[in-house]
Design a protein around this motif. Structure first.
Motif, PDB file in Angstrom:
ATOM      1  N   HIS A  70       0.838  -1.199   0.000  1.00  0.00           N
ATOM      2  CA  HIS A  70       0.000   0.000   0.000  1.00  0.00           C
ATOM      3  C   HIS A  70       0.878   1.256   0.000  1.00  0.00           C
ATOM      4  CE1 HIS A  70      -3.293   2.691   0.791  1.00  0.00           C
ATOM      5  NE2 HIS A  70      -4.157   1.688   0.874  1.00  0.00           N
ATOM      6  N   ALA A  71       0.539   2.201  -0.870  1.00  0.00           N
ATOM      7  CA  ALA A  71       1.312   3.439  -0.974  1.00  0.00           C
ATOM      8  C   ALA A  71       1.313   4.223   0.337  1.00  0.00           C
ATOM      9  CB  ALA A  71       0.754   4.302  -2.107  1.00  0.00           C
ATOM     10  N   HIS A  72       0.217   4.145   1.103  1.00  0.00           N
ATOM     11  CA  HIS A  72       0.158   4.871   2.378  1.00  0.00           C
ATOM     12  C   HIS A  72       1.237   4.374   3.342  1.00  0.00           C
ATOM     13  CE1 HIS A  72      -4.369   6.123   1.912  1.00  0.00           C
ATOM     14  NE2 HIS A  72      -3.587   6.592   0.971  1.00  0.00           N
ATOM     15  N   ASP A  73       1.545   3.087   3.284  1.00  0.00           N
ATOM     16  CA  ASP A  73       2.589   2.543   4.157  1.00  0.00           C
ATOM     17  C   ASP A  73       3.966   3.043   3.736  1.00  0.00           C
ATOM     18  OD1 ASP A  73       0.734   1.151   5.652  1.00  0.00           O
ATOM     19  OD2 ASP A  73       0.915  -0.677   4.462  1.00  0.00           O
ATOM     20  N   ALA A 156      -0.693  -4.455  16.942  1.00  0.00           N
ATOM     21  CA  ALA A 156      -1.336  -5.493  16.127  1.00  0.00           C
ATOM     22  C   ALA A 156      -2.161  -4.815  15.046  1.00  0.00           C
ATOM     23  CB  ALA A 156      -2.243  -6.372  16.987  1.00  0.00           C
ATOM     24  N   VAL A 157      -2.169  -5.410  13.856  1.00  0.00           N
ATOM     25  CA  VAL A 157      -3.003  -4.872  12.780  1.00  0.00           C
ATOM     26  C   VAL A 157      -4.440  -5.342  12.994  1.00  0.00           C
ATOM     27  CG1 VAL A 157      -1.083  -4.745  11.170  1.00  0.00           C
ATOM     28  CG2 VAL A 157      -2.446  -6.836  11.267  1.00  0.00           C
ATOM     29  N   ALA A 158      -5.368  -4.679  12.323  1.00  0.00           N
ATOM     30  CA  ALA A 158      -6.799  -4.970  12.538  1.00  0.00           C
ATOM     31  C   ALA A 158      -7.163  -6.411  12.209  1.00  0.00           C
ATOM     32  CB  ALA A 158      -7.648  -4.011  11.709  1.00  0.00           C
ATOM     33  N   HIS A 174      -6.846  -0.012  10.435  1.00  0.00           N
ATOM     34  CA  HIS A 174      -6.808  -0.680   9.139  1.00  0.00           C
ATOM     35  C   HIS A 174      -6.070  -2.015   9.231  1.00  0.00           C
ATOM     36  CE1 HIS A 174      -7.533   3.545   7.989  1.00  0.00           C
ATOM     37  NE2 HIS A 174      -8.181   3.025   6.956  1.00  0.00           N
ATOM     38  N   GLY A 175      -6.371  -2.888   8.277  1.00  0.00           N
ATOM     39  CA  GLY A 175      -5.728  -4.182   8.228  1.00  0.00           C
ATOM     40  C   GLY A 175      -4.393  -4.154   7.518  1.00  0.00           C
ATOM     41  N   GLY A 176      -3.673  -5.268   7.575  1.00  0.00           N
ATOM     42  CA  GLY A 176      -2.403  -5.383   6.888  1.00  0.00           C
ATOM     43  C   GLY A 176      -2.572  -5.210   5.391  1.00  0.00           C
ATOM     44  N   ALA A 180      -2.148  -0.241   7.508  1.00  0.00           N
ATOM     45  CA  ALA A 180      -1.927  -0.488   8.940  1.00  0.00           C
ATOM     46  C   ALA A 180      -0.625   0.140   9.439  1.00  0.00           C
ATOM     47  CB  ALA A 180      -1.921  -1.992   9.222  1.00  0.00           C
ATOM     48  N   LEU A 181       0.426   0.053   8.640  1.00  0.00           N
ATOM     49  CA  LEU A 181       1.703   0.642   9.057  1.00  0.00           C
ATOM     50  C   LEU A 181       1.595   2.161   9.129  1.00  0.00           C
ATOM     51  CD1 LEU A 181       4.598  -0.137   9.855  1.00  0.00           C
ATOM     52  CD2 LEU A 181       5.268   0.284   7.479  1.00  0.00           C
TER      53      LEU A 181
END
Length: 212
Positions: A70-73, A156-158, A174-176, A180-181
Motif C-alpha cells: 500500500h502506498a500509504h505505508d 497489532a493490525v486490525a 486498518h488491516g495489513g 496499517a503501518l
C-alpha cells in the motif's frame, strides 16, 4: 511486557519501528507467477539456505513470489525517517519482491528468512544501541509474539489473530496491506507531538522536488 503504561506513553519513547511483512505490510496473500526468462534474483542464495523447509519462500528459477504493498505505508516510512525514527522488517519468508520494496523504502534493517524473530530483534537493538522500550513492533500472527511481548510498544493490525491483539498495546484501525503501518506511524508521531511538523516537511520536500 506488562501493560502498566498507556499506549501513548509507550509511543512517546519510540526510536525504532520494526514490522512483519506478510499480513502487515501486505494483506497476507501470496501470488506465485512464472519468472521472466533469465531473471537473476538477488535473494536466491539466501532462500537456498532454507531449501526443503516449508514456509520460507520459493527457491526457484522458474517462479517468483509477488505481493501487493500500500502506498500509504510507503509514505509512513518517509514520515518516520523525517521524525528521526529508524525502520526495518523481520519476516520468515524470503522474497525478491520484499527485497526490492525494502530497497525502495530505504529501510535501515531488513531481516528475511527469520524463524526466531526475538533473536533478530535483540540483534537489531544491539546494532542500534537502544533499549527494548524504545522499539515498536507491528505484527499479525503468533510468530510475532516473542518480539511483541518484549518490545516497548507492541502493535497489532486490525486483521491480526486474537492472541496477537491480546498481546498488543495498540490495534490499528486498518488491516495489513491496507494502511496499517501508516496507522502505527501516525499514532507514534502524534504521541510524540511530531505529526504536523513531519507532514509539513514532507509536503515541502515533495514541492521542492517537483519544481526543480
Amino acid at each position: 511486557m506488562p501493560k502498566t503504561l498507556s499506549a501513548k506513553a509507550r509511543a512517546r519513547k519510540i526510536k525504532l519501528l520494526l514490522f512483519d511483512v506478510d499480513g502487515v505490510l501486505t494483506d497476507g496473500k501470496l501470488y506465485i507467477f512464472p519468472a521472466p526468462a533469465g531473471i537473476q534474483q538477488s535473494t536466491q542464495d539466501h532462500a537456498a539456505k532454507h531449501g526443503g523447509q516449508g514456509g520460507f519462500g520459493l527457491v526457484s528459477q522458474s517462479l517468483i513470489e509477488a505481493k501487493g504493498f500500500h502506498a500509504h505505508d510507503g509514505t509512513a516510512i518517509s514520515f518516520a525517517r523525517l521524525a528521526g525514527i529508524k525502520t526495518g522488517l523481520i519476516t520468515k519468508r524470503v522474497s525478491e519482491t520484499v527485497a526490492l520494496r525494502a530497497r525502495d523504502l530505504k529501510l535501515e534493517y531488513v531481516y528475511q528468512g527469520i524463524q526466531d524473530k526475538r533473536t533478530a530483534f535483540e540483534e537489531i537493538l544491539r546494532r542500534d544501541g537502544i533499549s527494548a522500550s524504545e522499539a515498536a513492533f507491528v505484527g499479525d500472527d503468533v510468530i510475532d509474539l516473542p518480539v511483541m511481548r518484549n518490545c516497548g510498544f507492541a502493535i497489532a493490525v486490525a486483521n491480526a489473530r486474537d492472541e496477537v491483539k491480546e498481546a498488543a498495546h495498540y490495534v490499528t484501525p486498518h488491516g495489513g496491506g491496507d494502511g496499517a503501518l501508516r496507522d502505527a506511524t501516525e499514532f507514534i508521531l502524534k504521541a510524540q507531538g511530531k505529526w504536523k511538523q513531519v507532514v509539513d516537511e514532507y509536503i515541502c520536500e515533495r514541492s521542492k522536488k517537483s519544481s526543480s
